[in-house]
Design an enzyme around this catalytic site. Structure first.
Site, PDB file in Angstrom:
ATOM      1  N   SER A  89      -9.900  -0.700   7.152  1.00 25.35           N
ATOM      2  CA  SER A  89      -9.404  -0.522   5.782  1.00 25.35           C
ATOM      3  C   SER A  89      -8.764  -1.736   5.135  1.00 25.35           C
ATOM      4  O   SER A  89      -8.491  -1.704   3.932  1.00 25.35           O
ATOM      5  CB  SER A  89      -8.411   0.630   5.732  1.00 25.35           C
ATOM      6  OG  SER A  89      -9.114   1.826   5.593  1.00 25.35           O
TER       7      SER A  89
ATOM      8  N   SER B  27      -9.811   1.713   2.921  1.00 27.20           N
ATOM      9  CA  SER B  27      -8.948   2.476   2.049  1.00 27.20           C
ATOM     10  C   SER B  27      -7.899   1.632   1.322  1.00 27.20           C
ATOM     11  O   SER B  27      -7.277   2.106   0.380  1.00 27.20           O
ATOM     12  CB  SER B  27      -8.215   3.550   2.858  1.00 27.20           C
ATOM     13  OG  SER B  27      -7.363   2.941   3.821  1.00 27.20           O
TER      14      SER B  27
ATOM     15  N   LYS C  10       0.853  -1.201   0.000  1.00 25.68           N
ATOM     16  CA  LYS C  10       0.000   0.000   0.000  1.00 25.68           C
ATOM     17  C   LYS C  10       0.882   1.242   0.000  1.00 25.68           C
ATOM     18  O   LYS C  10       1.892   1.290   0.716  1.00 25.68           O
ATOM     19  CB  LYS C  10      -0.906  -0.052   1.233  1.00 25.68           C
ATOM     20  CG  LYS C  10      -1.983   1.023   1.281  1.00 25.68           C
ATOM     21  CD  LYS C  10      -2.885   0.833   2.513  1.00 25.68           C
ATOM     22  CE  LYS C  10      -3.974   1.862   2.620  1.00 25.68           C
ATOM     23  NZ  LYS C  10      -4.856   1.673   3.786  1.00 25.68           N
TER      24      LYS C  10
HETATM   25  N1  GLN Z   1     -13.350   4.020   6.626  1.00 30.09           N
HETATM   26  C1  GLN Z   1     -12.630   4.386   7.789  1.00 30.09           C
HETATM   27  C2  GLN Z   1     -12.293   5.847   7.761  1.00 30.09           C
HETATM   28  O1  GLN Z   1     -12.517   6.465   6.766  1.00 30.09           O
HETATM   29  C3  GLN Z   1     -11.419   3.524   7.977  1.00 30.09           C
HETATM   30  C4  GLN Z   1     -10.175   4.023   7.351  1.00 30.09           C
HETATM   31  C5  GLN Z   1      -8.997   3.102   7.619  1.00 30.09           C
HETATM   32  O2  GLN Z   1      -9.111   2.057   8.241  1.00 30.09           O
HETATM   33  N2  GLN Z   1      -7.820   3.561   7.230  1.00 30.09           N
HETATM   34  O3  GLN Z   1     -11.842   6.388   8.712  1.00 30.09           O
END
Ligand code: GLN
Length: 481
Positions: free
Chosen positions: A178, A154, A79
């Site tokens: 994410s 994400s 990532k």
């Molecule tokens: N969807 C969650 C957020 O927007 C999780 C993001 C993540 O785990 N990096 O905060």
């Protein structure tokens, strides 16, 4: 033999038996990337030359009968919020679009030491904030299962790349779901390890008390292999915990006879798409048939988890992203007269809408006037949520839930931030409590995959791996590869 369909474990074995060379494996995956990237956009950077160079190095080592690492010959995606020395690390933001790090993250160092082959850096929501992998400066990623849908986020790039056979395994990060949410939406295995198991040195921090690096793979064994490669104490990360060596691969086939499983009654009152609930019930039957005992439990503070998460995450995001000021690294606005204008113009131009939304919210939560009412209250709630889990794990080995209450979102249609937030309901409590969890495919509705979440206690990775492995083998949706 179609190389890209092999599991990571199979690639490893075929390399060892000289049925395949590392170059064969890498070339097949680079070809796949070439074929699919036009529609998927799972990668921000493909490191073709470097990957081939490493493949040749591994083939040479094989020839010279040198000992190989546990990831030898396996194509891996990273990532793009995980630092790679000398390779662009953008966080999918205009702010870092040209940033080439002068140091290596600990996880990447370990991947390289174990002879893993990094094929490139994968797409994400800007700074890993989001749920659809659509806020990236480099464009959205699509779901390989259904191109009209989002892969989730994400870590959508890391997950889509695994699903599409562009890589065998990938690293992602999980702050509130994410890794697990995209794993559920793309039909792969995704693990968010216990806070402290994996070094965060070189993970670009967004909400550092919640962030954790984790893995995606097409089955439990592949994910466990990667976890084993990167887990362990690192003196460069003060939150890393020394647990001694881990032996997941050796022990995960033990079976789950007598395992005690909790099913939170509060989760059943949440608005879940009906088909998803059915899959959960079917999964429970499988666990029972394997000798586990499933009982209803209570996690009474569940209803506060989302608001607690969003207050703490936004507050930490505000604080962590303050380092992007146009001075130290990254983008710098061209037009400014005063220092304040430099800060303002840089941040206005280089951050996207969702990142700004979180920064604004966090600034409000931390402001003198509101800090008691929001941030400090959220910290107290976090303790209560953690205590709910502590109590449950006194009696139970794992907890089951759906990974998300809904099926994958449609691209460019479902992007209401409140709906997105609600879809994190089962994943954020795990980050708040600092415990571990895995999302594993548990069937389909139409062609869309559904994920089951297996939650374990702090450093209870072996329990979730054992449960996942046993489930995968007996539900005819995965494989013992
Ligand atoms: N969807 C969650 C957020 O927007 C999780 C993001 C993540 O785990 N990096 O905060």
């Amino acid at each position: 033999m179609d190389i890209i369909e092999l599991s990571a474990m199979e690639m490893k074995t075929k390399l060892k038996n000289r049925e395949l060379s590392a170059r064969d494996i890498v070339e097949a995956h680079l070809e796949r990337i070439e074929e699919r990237e036009g529609e998927l956009n799972a990668f921000i950077t493909v490191t073709e030359e470097k990957a081939l160079e490493i493949a040749d190095k591994i083939d040479r080592k094989m020839k010279d009968k040198e000992e190989l690492g546990i990831l030898a010959g396996i194509p891996i995606g990273i990532k793009d919020n995980i630092i790679t020395y000398g390779i662009k690390t953008t966080c999918a933001s205009r702010m870092l679009k040209d940033f080439i790090p002068p140091y290596e993250s600990t996880v990447v160092e370990r991947v390289i030491e174990e002879d893993g082959i990094i094929l490139g850096k994968t797409n994400l929501d800007e700074f890993a904030i989001g749920s659809l992998t659509d806020t990236s400066y480099f464009g959205a990623t699509r779901n390989p299962v259904d191109l009209d849908r989002s892969p989730g986020g994400s870590s959508g790039g890391s997950t889509a790349a695994v699903k599409a056979g562009e890589v065998a395994i990938s690293l992602g990060s999980d702050t509130g779901g994410s890794i697990r949410q995209p794993a559920s939406y793309c039909g792969v295995v995704g693990i968010k390890p216990t806070y402290g198991l994996i070094s965060r040195y070189g993970l670009v921090a967004v909400a550092n008390s919640l962030d954790q690096i984790g893995v995606s793979g097409r089955n439990v064994l592949d994910a466990a292999l990667m976890l084993e490669a990167i887990a362990g104490y690192d003196k460069k990360d003060s939150t890393s915990v020394d647990m001694g060596p881990v032996n997941y691969l050796e022990n995960l086939k033990e079976g789950i006879e007598g395992m005690k499983i909790g099913l939170p009654k509060e989760y059943m009152n949440i608005d879940i798409e009906p088909g998803i609930k059915d899959k959960l019930m079917k999964a429970i039957k499988i666990f029972e048939s394997l000798g586990a005992k499933v009982e209803e439990i209570s996690l009474p503070n569940t209803e506060w988890a989302l608001s607690t998460y969003y207050v703490i995450a936004a507050s930490e995001i505000t604080s962590n992203l303050s380092r992007f000021d146009g001075i130290r690294y990254g983008y710098r606005a061209k037009e400014y007269e005063t220092l304040d204008e430099l800060y303002i113009n840089t941040r206005t131009k280089a951050f996207g809408r969702e990142v700004k939304r979180r920064i604004l919210a966090g600034t409000y939560f931390l402001s003198n006037k509101h800090v008691e009412e929001y941030y400090k209250k959220a910290l107290r709630m976090r303790t209560l949520i953690k205590e709910d889990f502590d109590k449950a794990f006194e009696k139970y080995d794992i907890i089951l839930s759906p990974t998300t209450p809904n099926l994958p979102f449609k691209q460019n249609v479902d992007n209401d931030p409140f709906i997105m937030a609600k879809s994190d309901i089962f994943t954020v409590p795990v980050n708040l409590a600092g415990i571990c969890a895995m999302s594993i495919p548990c069937g389909h509705i139409g062609k869309l995959p559904v994920g089951l979440q297996i939650i374990g206690d702090r450093f209870g990775e072996l329990n979730i791996l054992k449960a996942g492995y046993a489930f995968e083998r007996h539900s005819s949706i995965g494989g013992d590869k």
